[in-house]
Design a protein around this motif. Structure first.
Motif, mmCIF file in Angstrom:
data_model
loop_
_atom_site.group_PDB
_atom_site.id
_atom_site.type_symbol
_atom_site.label_atom_id
_atom_site.label_comp_id
_atom_site.label_asym_id
_atom_site.label_seq_id
_atom_site.Cartn_x
_atom_site.Cartn_y
_atom_site.Cartn_z
ATOM 1 N N ILE A 166 0.890 -1.178 0.156
ATOM 2 C CA ILE A 166 -0.095 -0.113 0.104
ATOM 3 C C ILE A 166 1.024 1.445 0.059
ATOM 4 O O ILE A 166 2.112 1.314 0.544
ATOM 5 C CB ILE A 166 -0.893 -0.106 1.299
ATOM 6 C CG1 ILE A 166 -1.899 -1.340 1.128
ATOM 7 C CG2 ILE A 166 -1.767 1.153 1.354
ATOM 8 C CD1 ILE A 166 -2.670 -1.632 2.600
ATOM 9 N N SER A 167 0.383 2.287 -0.567
ATOM 10 C CA SER A 167 1.307 3.289 -0.689
ATOM 11 C C SER A 167 0.528 4.693 -0.274
ATOM 12 O O SER A 167 -0.776 4.634 -0.183
ATOM 13 C CB SER A 167 1.893 3.847 -2.204
ATOM 14 O OG SER A 167 0.780 3.898 -3.111
ATOM 15 N N GLY A 168 1.175 5.832 0.167
ATOM 16 C CA GLY A 168 0.695 6.961 0.692
ATOM 17 C C GLY A 168 1.648 7.859 1.048
ATOM 18 O O GLY A 168 2.961 7.818 0.622
ATOM 19 N N GLY A 169 1.356 8.983 1.603
ATOM 20 C CA GLY A 169 2.405 10.213 2.101
ATOM 21 C C GLY A 169 3.294 9.557 3.050
ATOM 22 O O GLY A 169 2.944 9.062 4.186
ATOM 23 N N ILE A 170 4.660 9.981 2.744
ATOM 24 C CA ILE A 170 5.582 9.449 3.589
ATOM 25 C C ILE A 170 6.577 10.721 3.889
ATOM 26 O O ILE A 170 6.677 11.483 3.055
ATOM 27 C CB ILE A 170 6.473 8.318 2.976
ATOM 28 C CG1 ILE A 170 5.596 7.162 2.814
ATOM 29 C CG2 ILE A 170 7.770 8.196 3.973
ATOM 30 C CD1 ILE A 170 5.491 6.596 4.001
ATOM 31 N N VAL A 171 7.013 10.908 5.070
ATOM 32 C CA VAL A 171 8.086 11.815 5.251
ATOM 33 C C VAL A 171 9.206 10.983 5.850
ATOM 34 O O VAL A 171 9.058 10.302 6.922
ATOM 35 C CB VAL A 171 7.791 12.945 6.335
ATOM 36 C CG1 VAL A 171 9.057 13.650 6.860
ATOM 37 C CG2 VAL A 171 6.953 14.123 5.759
ATOM 38 N N GLN B 112 6.284 1.068 4.168
ATOM 39 C CA GLN B 112 7.432 0.190 4.507
ATOM 40 C C GLN B 112 8.490 1.002 5.180
ATOM 41 O O GLN B 112 8.309 2.229 5.297
ATOM 42 C CB GLN B 112 7.804 -0.607 3.393
ATOM 43 C CG GLN B 112 8.111 0.398 2.244
ATOM 44 C CD GLN B 112 8.523 -0.398 0.807
ATOM 45 O OE1 GLN B 112 8.386 -1.483 0.801
ATOM 46 N NE2 GLN B 112 8.850 0.149 -0.087
ATOM 47 N N LEU B 113 9.104 0.322 5.984
ATOM 48 C CA LEU B 113 10.357 0.820 6.561
ATOM 49 C C LEU B 113 11.141 1.846 6.089
ATOM 50 O O LEU B 113 11.731 2.833 6.426
ATOM 51 C CB LEU B 113 10.992 0.017 7.620
ATOM 52 C CG LEU B 113 10.088 -0.610 8.725
ATOM 53 C CD1 LEU B 113 10.901 -1.782 9.678
ATOM 54 C CD2 LEU B 113 9.459 0.483 9.824
ATOM 55 N N TYR B 114 11.360 1.376 4.781
ATOM 56 C CA TYR B 114 12.424 1.750 3.863
ATOM 57 C C TYR B 114 11.865 1.684 2.563
ATOM 58 O O TYR B 114 11.270 0.778 2.035
ATOM 59 C CB TYR B 114 14.143 1.079 3.833
ATOM 60 C CG TYR B 114 14.439 1.140 5.361
ATOM 61 C CD1 TYR B 114 15.396 2.174 5.279
ATOM 62 C CD2 TYR B 114 14.200 0.166 6.138
ATOM 63 C CE1 TYR B 114 16.034 2.249 6.789
ATOM 64 C CE2 TYR B 114 14.972 0.060 7.469
ATOM 65 C CZ TYR B 114 15.772 1.368 7.664
ATOM 66 O OH TYR B 114 16.453 1.422 8.823
#
Length: 339
Positions: A73-78, A102-104
């Motif tokens: 799954i994908s979404g906004g990450i900082v 995911q963590l990385y």
């Protein structure tokens, strides 16, 4: 180096019928991919969960491709760059982008952009200074076009988009009424400068409460929820009112269209000559930079404030997502993955 790192991902295990559950998600442990030329490895620090993601869990035609079963799954990450093979970024740079849960993430450097902790805390780039703030900005100012002295009503007003909408409307000189679902949220809206706030869960007559809060009718209705709440607001539209449609969270988990039947709005729109328009924030992508300047300026001047609900721990991402549909969050729902 990344060969010493272990990655953990959250996959879409199955397409939910109705409300998702924890069984909708699955964890997978894999090695971290080494970067190729022009790529960076990003360690996730903060992760965004958003209501629109529910739509992507269904295999239905929409404005964005659905998530694939058994894929991340994908979404906004900082996050923080921990390895770089790009001249765009150095190790230690903080970035944001639409990346995997995911963590990385090992990604093309062109898919992320640098953020500045001196302007705002990193988590703000997933909210008021991210797509959330941009959604509020364009939906209100391009479609709603609030004028000084007009009445703006915002549903889902204590959510991430809604509270920014209300404050921008105040900056524009409008009178703002928020609709939310708890007394605590009502207090937050009043602290943010909303002129009135209505708790739709405690009012015997929501229409009566809204009519009292909007004695001069409604000029702009920023709709985040749809459903029965919006039905009541539609009865208060003034001539030439504008209705930006941002979301319809009341219908995101229905299993049949018959569960979302309401009043026919066409006669009301004709009589009021009102404009109702849906929008997607990506429609405005070429204007993101100038809007971001405005949002950052208002934030630095204290004209724009924000609230966050932060859950800690990558293992709690599914619970944070499910909490959106129970009204557990005030402001932007974020998961803190790493310091």
């Amino acid at each position: 180096m990344v060969q010493d790192l272990q990655n953990r991902q959250i996959l879409l295990k199955e397409r939910p019928q109705g409300m998702p559950t924890e069984d909708t998600f699955e964890y997978r442990d894999i090695p971290v991919d080494a970067p190729g030329e022009g790529q960076v490895v990003v360690k996730t620090m903060y992760l965004s969960v958003d209501p629109y993601m529910r739509g992507r869990m269904s295999n239905l035609k929409s404005y964005v491709e659905p998530f694939e079963v058994n894929n991340v799954i994908s979404g906004g990450i900082v996050g923080e760059v921990v390895e770089s093979k790009s001249d765009r970024f150095s190790v230690g740079d903080k970035i944001t982008g639409m990346l995997g849960w995911q963590l990385y993430n090992t990604v093309d450097a062109r898919l992320v952009r640098k953020v500045d902790e001196a302007i705002a805390p990193l988590s703000a780039y997933l909210g008021v200074l991210g797509l959330t703030g941009l959604t509020a900005y364009f939906g209100l100012l391009d479609i709603g076009k609030p004028q000084e002295g007009e009445t703006v009503v915002v549903s889902g007003a204590a959510g991430a988009v809604g509270m920014v909408v209300g404050q921008i409307a105040k900056i524009r000189g409008a009178r703002v009424v928020g609709i939310a679902g708890s007394d605590r949220k009502i207090e937050v809206l009043k602290d943010l400068g909303f002129d009135e706030a209505v708790n739709y869960k405690t009012e015997d007559s929501l229409y009566k409460a809204l009519k009292q809060a909007c004695p001069n009718g409604v000029d702009v209705y920023f709709d985040n929820v749809g459903g029965p709440v919006s039905d009541k607001v539609m009865n208060l539209l003034n001539d030439f009112a504008r209705v930006p449609i941002c979301g319809a969270i009341s219908a995101y988990n229905i299993t049949s269209p018959d569960q979302d039947m309401g009043q026919r709005i066409q006669p009301k729109l004709i009589k009021s000559r009102a404009l109702m328009k849906g929008f997607i924030v990506s429609d405005y992508s070429k204007f993101f930079k100038e809007a971001s300047v405005d949002l950052a300026k208002w934030l630095s001047e204290g004209k724009l404030k924000y609230e966050e609900t932060i859950v800690e721990g990558f293992e709690n991402v599914p619970q944070a997502f499910l909490g959106l549909f129970k009204g557990e969050n005030i402001g932007k729902q974020i998961v803190k993955v790493n310091s």
